[in-house]
Write a protein that holds these residues in place. Structure first.
Motif: not given
Length: 267
Positions: A56, A58, A69-70, A94, A118, A248, A250
Motif C-alpha cells: 500500500y 501511502r 494506491e496499491y 486489492i 484492514r 480502497p 485504505a
C-alpha cells in the motif's frame, strides 16, 4: 488502520545486483521512498527465485489526484549470476492487485492478505464481486479507467471507481461496468457495487453528476440477498469524474505533506 511505522518491504536482494542498468534505475525510482510502502501480503518461492509483494503506497495521496494506491511487485532472481529483475503495476483495488500477482505466478492462496487491521467486506455481495475481479475468468474484464478519492480524514470514507469493459455475452447490452468501492469513515468495513452502462461516457457522466441511482448490474450467480436493497447508490463525494491518470480499502494517512517522489510508470 495500518501502523504508523510499517515494516520495510522484504525484497530479499541482498547480495544481488540489478540485471541491467535500466533495471537498477527503475528499481531505485520505485523504491526511493519505500518507507511510505505498507506491506499487505508477500510470498517467497521455496527455490528463492521469486518474491511477490502487495504494497500500500501511502504517498499516492500526494500525487496526481485519483492515483491508484496499491503496488503489485514481482522480483525474479538469477541465483547463478546473482542478479535480479522485477515487474510491477499500480492497481486501484486489492482484487486487481491480487489478479496481477497470480498471473505472474504467485499461488493464489499465498497472497491473500491476513492483515486484521484492514477494513473488511461489509456483505456477501462485496465478497462475491471481489472474487470476480480477482479471478477475472477468461479475461472478461478489461480495466479502462479508475479514480481513487481519498480525503485522508477521519470525517470521510474513501471511494474508488474502477471502470471496466465486460466481454461476457450476458453483459452485451451494458458492457461497461463501474465497480464502486466505498469504505466507511470509521474504516471498519467497505462495500463494492457493480453498475452497468451501455457506454463508457454514460459511466463517466454518472460518476460526475450522481443525478440518479447507480444502475446496478444483475447479481452474479451465487450471491446471497437482495442486491438492490444492499446498494448504497448515491455517493456523497462530488469529486471529478473518472481520471485518465494512472488510479480502497485504505487507512487514513497523516495530514502532513510528504516529500515529492518520482512518478512510477508500469513495467
Amino acid at each position: 488502520m495500518a501502523n504508523t511505522y510499517a515494516p520495510v518491504p522484504d525484497y530479499r536482494i541482498d547480495g544481488f545486483e540489478a540485471a541491467t542498468e535500466r533495471v537498477e534505475e527503475a528499481f531505485f525510482s520505485l523504491t526511493l521512498s519505500d518507507d511510505m510502502f505498507v506491506p499487505l501480503a508477500e510470498h517467497h518461492s521455496a527455490d528463492g527465485r521469486d518474491t511477490y509483494l502487495l504494497l500500500y503506497d501511502r504517498a499516492a495521496i500526494w500525487d496526481i489526484p485519483g492515483m491508484a494506491e496499491y503496488v503489485s511487485l514481482h522480483i525474479t532472481r538469477d541465483s547463478d549470476q546473482r542478479t535480479f529483475d522485477f515487474a510491477y503495476e499500480c492497481q486501484p483495488v486489492i482484487p486487481l492487485a491480487h489478479n496481477w500477482l497470480i498471473r505472474q505466478g504467485c499461488p493464489q492462496e499465498a497472497i491473500a492478505s491476513a492483515d486484521r487491521n484492514r477494513p473488511r467486506p461489509a456483505d456477501a455481495l462485496t465478497a462475491r464481486l471481489e472474487d470476480l475481479l480477482r479471478a477475472n475468468p477468461e479475461d472478461r474484464y478489461k480495466v479502462i479507467d479508475h479514480y481513487t478519492h481519498n480525503p485522508s480524514s477521519f470525517n470521510f470514507g474513501i471511494e474508488v471507481r474502477t471502470l471496466v469493459h465486460d466481454s461476457h455475452p450476458d453483459s452485451a447490452s451494458a458492457p461497461y461496468r463501474l465497480f464502486l468501492e466505498e469504505t466507511t469513515k470509521d474504516f471498519r468495513s467497505y462495500t463494492v457495487r457493480e453498475g452497468a452502462f451501455a457506454t463508457a461516457e454514460a459511466a463517466d457522466t454518472w460518476a460526475m453528476e450522481r443525478a440518479a441511482l447507480l444502475p446496478l448490474a444483475p447479481a452474479p450467480q451465487g450471491t446471497v440477498g437482495l442486491r438492490a436493497e444492499a446498494a448504497r447508490d448515491r455517493s456523497t463525494v462530488k469529486s471529478s469524474g473518472l481520471a485518465v491518470a494512472p488510479a480502497p480499502v485504505a487507512p487514513p494517512r497523516p495530514a502532513a505533506a510528504a516529500p515529492a517522489r518520482p512518478r512510477r510508470s508500469a513495467q
